[in-house]
Design an enzyme around this catalytic site. Structure first.
Site, PDB file in Angstrom:
ATOM      1  N   PRO A  75       0.792  -1.219   0.000  1.00  0.00           N
ATOM      2  CA  PRO A  75       0.000   0.000   0.000  1.00  0.00           C
ATOM      3  C   PRO A  75       0.834   1.284   0.000  1.00  0.00           C
ATOM      4  O   PRO A  75       1.883   1.360   0.642  1.00  0.00           O
ATOM      5  CB  PRO A  75      -0.825  -0.105   1.294  1.00  0.00           C
ATOM      6  N   ASN A  76       0.315   2.246  -0.741  1.00  0.00           N
ATOM      7  CA  ASN A  76       0.859   3.613  -0.845  1.00  0.00           C
ATOM      8  C   ASN A  76       2.125   3.720  -1.679  1.00  0.00           C
ATOM      9  O   ASN A  76       2.567   4.832  -1.974  1.00  0.00           O
ATOM     10  CB  ASN A  76       1.090   4.237   0.552  1.00  0.00           C
ATOM     11  N   ARG A 136       5.161  12.483  -2.688  1.00  0.00           N
ATOM     12  CA  ARG A 136       5.251  13.085  -1.350  1.00  0.00           C
ATOM     13  C   ARG A 136       6.412  12.442  -0.605  1.00  0.00           C
ATOM     14  O   ARG A 136       6.885  11.382  -0.976  1.00  0.00           O
ATOM     15  CB  ARG A 136       3.950  12.860  -0.561  1.00  0.00           C
ATOM     16  N   TYR A 178      11.565   8.823   0.871  1.00  0.00           N
ATOM     17  CA  TYR A 178      11.437   7.791  -0.170  1.00  0.00           C
ATOM     18  C   TYR A 178      12.054   8.179  -1.514  1.00  0.00           C
ATOM     19  O   TYR A 178      11.969   7.411  -2.463  1.00  0.00           O
ATOM     20  CB  TYR A 178       9.953   7.440  -0.365  1.00  0.00           C
ATOM     21  N   ASN A 230       8.099  -5.627  -1.219  1.00  0.00           N
ATOM     22  CA  ASN A 230       8.040  -4.458  -0.358  1.00  0.00           C
ATOM     23  C   ASN A 230       6.573  -4.350   0.040  1.00  0.00           C
ATOM     24  O   ASN A 230       5.747  -3.845  -0.728  1.00  0.00           O
ATOM     25  CB  ASN A 230       8.512  -3.193  -1.073  1.00  0.00           C
ATOM     26  N   ALA A 254       3.379  -0.739   4.622  1.00  0.00           N
ATOM     27  CA  ALA A 254       3.021  -0.805   6.050  1.00  0.00           C
ATOM     28  C   ALA A 254       2.521  -2.184   6.463  1.00  0.00           C
ATOM     29  O   ALA A 254       2.581  -2.529   7.658  1.00  0.00           O
ATOM     30  CB  ALA A 254       1.977   0.265   6.363  1.00  0.00           C
ATOM     31  N   GLU A 313      12.772  -9.543   1.366  1.00  0.00           N
ATOM     32  CA  GLU A 313      12.026  -8.404   1.915  1.00  0.00           C
ATOM     33  C   GLU A 313      12.786  -7.144   1.513  1.00  0.00           C
ATOM     34  O   GLU A 313      13.993  -7.030   1.776  1.00  0.00           O
ATOM     35  CB  GLU A 313      11.934  -8.519   3.440  1.00  0.00           C
ATOM     36  N   HIS A 344      12.895  -2.796   1.275  1.00  0.00           N
ATOM     37  CA  HIS A 344      12.387  -1.478   1.686  1.00  0.00           C
ATOM     38  C   HIS A 344      13.265  -0.383   1.111  1.00  0.00           C
ATOM     39  O   HIS A 344      14.493  -0.544   1.011  1.00  0.00           O
ATOM     40  CB  HIS A 344      12.370  -1.344   3.209  1.00  0.00           C
ATOM     41  N   ARG A 357      13.493   4.053  12.069  1.00  0.00           N
ATOM     42  CA  ARG A 357      12.381   5.015  12.032  1.00  0.00           C
ATOM     43  C   ARG A 357      11.484   4.852  13.276  1.00  0.00           C
ATOM     44  O   ARG A 357      11.970   4.484  14.334  1.00  0.00           O
ATOM     45  CB  ARG A 357      11.621   4.840  10.711  1.00  0.00           C
TER      46      ARG A 357
HETATM   47  O1  CA2 Z   1      10.730   1.977   3.201  1.00  0.00           O
HETATM   48  C1  CA2 Z   1       9.881   1.295   2.643  1.00  0.00           C
HETATM   49  O2  CA2 Z   1      10.019   0.816   1.520  1.00  0.00           O
HETATM   50  C2  CA2 Z   1       8.517   1.074   3.330  1.00  0.00           C
HETATM   51  O3  CA2 Z   1       8.097  -0.264   3.046  1.00  0.00           O
HETATM   52  C3  CA2 Z   1       7.565   2.088   2.731  1.00  0.00           C
HETATM   53  C4  CA2 Z   1       6.180   2.090   3.376  1.00  0.00           C
HETATM   54  C5  CA2 Z   1       6.299   2.153   4.894  1.00  0.00           C
HETATM   55  O4  CA2 Z   1       5.002   2.017   5.477  1.00  0.00           O
HETATM   56  C6  CA2 Z   1       7.231   1.093   5.455  1.00  0.00           C
HETATM   57  O5  CA2 Z   1       7.338   1.273   6.869  1.00  0.00           O
HETATM   58  C7  CA2 Z   1       8.610   1.199   4.845  1.00  0.00           C
HETATM   59  C8  CA2 Z   1       5.376   3.287   2.848  1.00  0.00           C
HETATM   60  C9  CA2 Z   1       5.081   3.216   1.389  1.00  0.00           C
HETATM   61  C10 CA2 Z   1       5.096   4.539   0.681  1.00  0.00           C
HETATM   62  O6  CA2 Z   1       4.363   5.541   1.368  1.00  0.00           O
HETATM   63  C11 CA2 Z   1       4.293   6.777   0.800  1.00  0.00           C
HETATM   64  C12 CA2 Z   1       3.464   7.690   1.425  1.00  0.00           C
HETATM   65  C13 CA2 Z   1       3.342   8.949   0.937  1.00  0.00           C
HETATM   66  C14 CA2 Z   1       4.036   9.336  -0.213  1.00  0.00           C
HETATM   67  C15 CA2 Z   1       4.859   8.435  -0.837  1.00  0.00           C
HETATM   68  C16 CA2 Z   1       4.984   7.154  -0.328  1.00  0.00           C
END
Ligand code: CA2
Length: 159
Positions: free
Chosen positions: A22-23, A30, A35, A86, A89, A110, A112, A119
């Site tokens: 997700p996301n 953002r 990221y 990946n 969350a 896995e 990331h 974090r």
């Molecule tokens: O660091 C990573 O790749 C994560 O898997 C990214 C996830 C986060 O929940 C993990 O803890 C670590 C988040 C995905 C992307 O979220 C975004 C939110 C807003 C804007 C861009 C990306």
């Protein structure tokens, strides 16, 4: 590899799956300080390029829905040689994804972009880690081709 070796290959042994949770579809839009500036399409393209270099075919799925990812892992069983995930969350609490990955017979990486261990507290637990062969985290966009290269090594029977 010569042509006769290729024709004897078990179906699916040169296919790998990249799963994005997700996301991750929002990457580049953002939080670039966490990221980076690259989109998910950019990261997948870099992973595909690396897969081609290793004579692997990469199949990518991104979903914001846990069940879609669980079903993609089920579909990977017997169909692809390895899974790079990946889980976003879901990494931190999806026991459904944990159980699905536990049923996959091949290597699991896995992946990331950030280093979740450095974090917030809730990101320090991974339920994917216990069923993963290896973890790549904190290397930003370069983690994607690196994960493919690592998977090629894990799948190399001479390695
Ligand atoms: O660091 C990573 O790749 C994560 O898997 C990214 C996830 C986060 O929940 C993990 O803890 C670590 C988040 C995905 C992307 O979220 C975004 C939110 C807003 C804007 C861009 C990306």
């Amino acid at each position: 590899m010569n042509p006769s070796q290729a024709s004897q290959e078990v179906p699916g042994t040169r296919r790998i799956s990249l799963l994005s949770g997700p996301n991750l579809n929002l990457l580049g839009e953002r939080q670039p300080e966490v990221y980076g500036h690259r989109s998910l399409a950019d990261l997948v393209a870099a992973a595909e390029d690396e897969a081609t270099r290793h004579d692997l075919t990469l199949e990518h799925l991104q979903s914001n829905h846990e069940g879609d990812l669980v079903e993609a892992i089920h579909a990977a069983r017997g169909a692809v040689a390895g899974v790079i995930i990946n889980a976003g969350a879901f990494t931190h609490y999806s026991w459904a994804i944990h159980d699905a990955l536990a049923s996959f017979e091949g290597p699991v990486i896995e992946l990331h972009i950030s280093n979740p261990a450095a974090r917030e507290e809730f990101r320090r637990q991974s339920v994917v880690g216990p069923v993963a062969t290896a973890v790549i985290a904190g290397l930003g966009a370069q983690g994607y081709p690196l994960a493919v290269r690592a998977m090629a090594g894990l799948l190399d029977p001479t390695g």
